[in-house]
Write a protein that holds these residues in place. Structure first.
Motif, PDB file in Angstrom:
ATOM      1  N   MET A   9      -5.662   1.427  -3.435  1.00  0.00           N
ATOM      2  CA  MET A   9      -5.446   3.101  -3.387  1.00  0.00           C
ATOM      3  C   MET A   9      -4.394   3.719  -2.628  1.00  0.00           C
ATOM      4  O   MET A   9      -4.161   4.656  -2.672  1.00  0.00           O
ATOM      5  CB  MET A   9      -6.710   3.300  -2.845  1.00  0.00           C
ATOM      6  N   GLY A  10      -3.521   2.701  -1.791  1.00  0.00           N
ATOM      7  CA  GLY A  10      -2.377   3.072  -1.202  1.00  0.00           C
ATOM      8  C   GLY A  10      -3.050   3.180   0.244  1.00  0.00           C
ATOM      9  O   GLY A  10      -2.313   3.842   1.206  1.00  0.00           O
ATOM     10  N   ILE A  11      -4.266   2.780   0.585  1.00  0.00           N
ATOM     11  CA  ILE A  11      -4.744   2.742   2.253  1.00  0.00           C
ATOM     12  C   ILE A  11      -4.326   1.305   2.627  1.00  0.00           C
ATOM     13  O   ILE A  11      -4.683   0.356   1.847  1.00  0.00           O
ATOM     14  CB  ILE A  11      -6.347   3.111   2.223  1.00  0.00           C
TER      15      ILE A  11
ATOM     16  N   LYS B   5       1.919   1.807  -3.544  1.00  0.00           N
ATOM     17  CA  LYS B   5       0.987   2.369  -4.361  1.00  0.00           C
ATOM     18  C   LYS B   5       0.778   3.904  -3.875  1.00  0.00           C
ATOM     19  O   LYS B   5       0.495   4.606  -5.088  1.00  0.00           O
ATOM     20  CB  LYS B   5      -0.357   1.580  -4.096  1.00  0.00           C
ATOM     21  N   TRP B   6       0.721   4.185  -2.597  1.00  0.00           N
ATOM     22  CA  TRP B   6       0.654   5.550  -2.354  1.00  0.00           C
ATOM     23  C   TRP B   6       1.386   6.393  -2.954  1.00  0.00           C
ATOM     24  O   TRP B   6       1.264   7.629  -3.793  1.00  0.00           O
ATOM     25  CB  TRP B   6       0.566   5.801  -0.951  1.00  0.00           C
TER      26      TRP B   6
ATOM     27  N   HIS C  67      -2.292   9.241   5.616  1.00  0.00           N
ATOM     28  CA  HIS C  67      -2.729   9.570   3.948  1.00  0.00           C
ATOM     29  C   HIS C  67      -4.320  10.154   3.950  1.00  0.00           C
ATOM     30  O   HIS C  67      -5.140  10.049   4.853  1.00  0.00           O
ATOM     31  CB  HIS C  67      -2.938   8.327   2.982  1.00  0.00           C
TER      32      HIS C  67
ATOM     33  N   PHE D 151       0.937   6.831  -7.014  1.00  0.00           N
ATOM     34  CA  PHE D 151      -0.068   7.579  -7.390  1.00  0.00           C
ATOM     35  C   PHE D 151       0.369   8.962  -7.182  1.00  0.00           C
ATOM     36  O   PHE D 151      -0.072  10.014  -7.742  1.00  0.00           O
ATOM     37  CB  PHE D 151      -1.559   7.291  -6.581  1.00  0.00           C
TER      38      PHE D 151
ATOM     39  N   SER E 256       0.780  -1.126  -0.058  1.00  0.00           N
ATOM     40  CA  SER E 256       0.027   0.158   0.010  1.00  0.00           C
ATOM     41  C   SER E 256       0.764   1.204  -0.030  1.00  0.00           C
ATOM     42  O   SER E 256       0.497   2.423  -0.609  1.00  0.00           O
ATOM     43  CB  SER E 256      -0.920  -0.118   1.079  1.00  0.00           C
ATOM     44  N   GLU E 257       2.073   1.260   0.772  1.00  0.00           N
ATOM     45  CA  GLU E 257       3.054   2.521   0.856  1.00  0.00           C
ATOM     46  C   GLU E 257       3.397   2.748  -0.721  1.00  0.00           C
ATOM     47  O   GLU E 257       3.412   3.762  -1.184  1.00  0.00           O
ATOM     48  CB  GLU E 257       4.287   2.135   1.774  1.00  0.00           C
TER      49      GLU E 257
END
Lengths: 315, 49
Positions: B1-3, A194-195, B40, A198, A191-192
């Motif tokens: 989504m990065g969450i 991905k963050w 985030h 983006f 997830s990091e």
């Protein structure tokens, strides 16, 4: 593809002369290379303005929303799928439309071609699979396959799915294309990661909304970004707001997006926001066996319930 | 989504399932606490020079 020109002009002139339609929506030559512009043709004499080549990437279904007149529309594969979506969503009725189907062989990527050369491009001509780019009077030859728009390179619905008349025989559909390599790459990230990916992807965004204006799905009378009571999202370039805009817009396109590429094509800073809509397109396909805009006879997954809908995420 | 996946939970709990509700809430709280405050999608005050 430019050989379709005469046929498009002929059909359009005939429809207008016989008053079968009030106008024809198509493309005419733009004032800059690689920028054909959408146009509304109202009488048979003007049909001669219509053109077709590899610069017709704009999705014409965008101009049908809530129209009342009878319309002839030139539709390539993705346009036709968005027309189907428009009909399903009651934004236009099938009876109002005379769809002139164009078998598509892909559009060329103006961002990519612009980035390949220094200096101002004066002309881009095509002959079959050969593209000739003229800069400062000097001609540069390119293969069309190398400069296809990214969505066109992985397109599997080049022929219109709905039409009243075709301008040519259907083209062969591309087989064995890996449509989702880029999405899988992102799915594999933590997830990091991905963050951060983006964050980098969206950092150039200037919130001009060209993507949403070019998108045939974005027809809400007031977009959530423009609402002020309540204000769902800030209007500036704060990364949180930029991200909220892009994510929410993508979710609004879930199960509806046909990957026509209009958003990415319209982006003045070249953001590939299609990774978001493509992820949703992939999920729609994998979880619901759904590809948007292929048929008028089935409701989209997000407005139907089936007992076997996937529910592993609920416990 | 990065969450982080543990930050978001979905559950279907009937109004009659009070024990399940308690279990789920406990588990969600534990998991989110383990992750710590969300960094985030949070707006931070602009740094003034």
């Amino acid at each position: 593809m430019s050989e379709y020109n005469d046929k498009i002009k002929e059909i359009s002139a005939r429809l207008l002369k016989e008053c079968q339609v009030d106008m024809v929506i198509g493309f005419r030559k733009g004032s800059m290379p690689m920028m054909n512009e959408p146009c509304f043709i109202n009488n048979a004499e003007d049909a001669a303005q219509l053109v077709w080549d590899s610069n017709c990437g704009i999705n014409l279904a965008n101009y049908l929303t809530n129209r009342k007149e009878k319309i002839g529309i030139i539709a390539k594969g993705c346009d036709s799928r968005n027309i189907v979506t428009h009909i399903i969503e009651n934004k236009i009725s099938r009876e109002q439309l005379y769809i002139i189907g164009v078998p598509c062989q892909g559009m060329i990527d103006k961002h990519k071609i612009n980035a390949m050369f220094e200096g101002e491009i004066q002309d881009v001509a095509e002959n079959g699979q050969k593209i000739t780019v003229t800069i400062d009077g000097k001609e540069n030859a390119l293969e069309k396959a190398d400069v296809l728009q990214k969505n066109c390179a992985v397109c599997i619905h080049r022929n219109p799915v709905i039409f009243d008349e075709m301008v040519a025989e259907p083209v062969e559909e591309q087989k064995d294309v890996d449509r989702y390599a880029d999405v899988r790459e992102i799915e594999a990230m933590t997830s990091e990661e991905k963050w951060n990916t983006f964050e980098e992807l969206l950092s150039p965004c200037i919130r001009c909304y060209a993507c949403k204006n070019a998108c045939p799905l974005c027809y809400c009378p007031t977009c959530f970004v423009d609402e002020s009571k309540p204000q769902w999202v800030g209007k500036g370039q704060d990364p949180t707001d930029v991200r909220t805009f892009h994510f929410l817009r993508a979710f609004h396109c879930g199960g509806r997006c046909t990957d026509c590429g209009a958003c990415e094509r319209a982006c003045p800073v070249g953001i590939n926001m299609r990774v978001f809509t493509k992820k949703l397109e992939k999920d729609s396909f994998e979880q619901f066996g759904w590809e948007a805009g292929l048929t008028l006879d089935e409701r989209p997954p997000l407005d139907t319930y089936r007992p076997d809908d996937p529910d592993d995420f609920i416990r | 989504m990065g969450i982080e996946p543990d930050r978001i939970h979905y559950s279907w709990i009937s109004s009659a399932e009070s024990t399940k509700f308690v279990e789920v809430v406990k588990e969600v709280t534990e998991k989110v606490k383990a992750l710590g405050p969300n960094q985030h999608f949070a707006k931070h005050e602009a740094k003034v020079a």
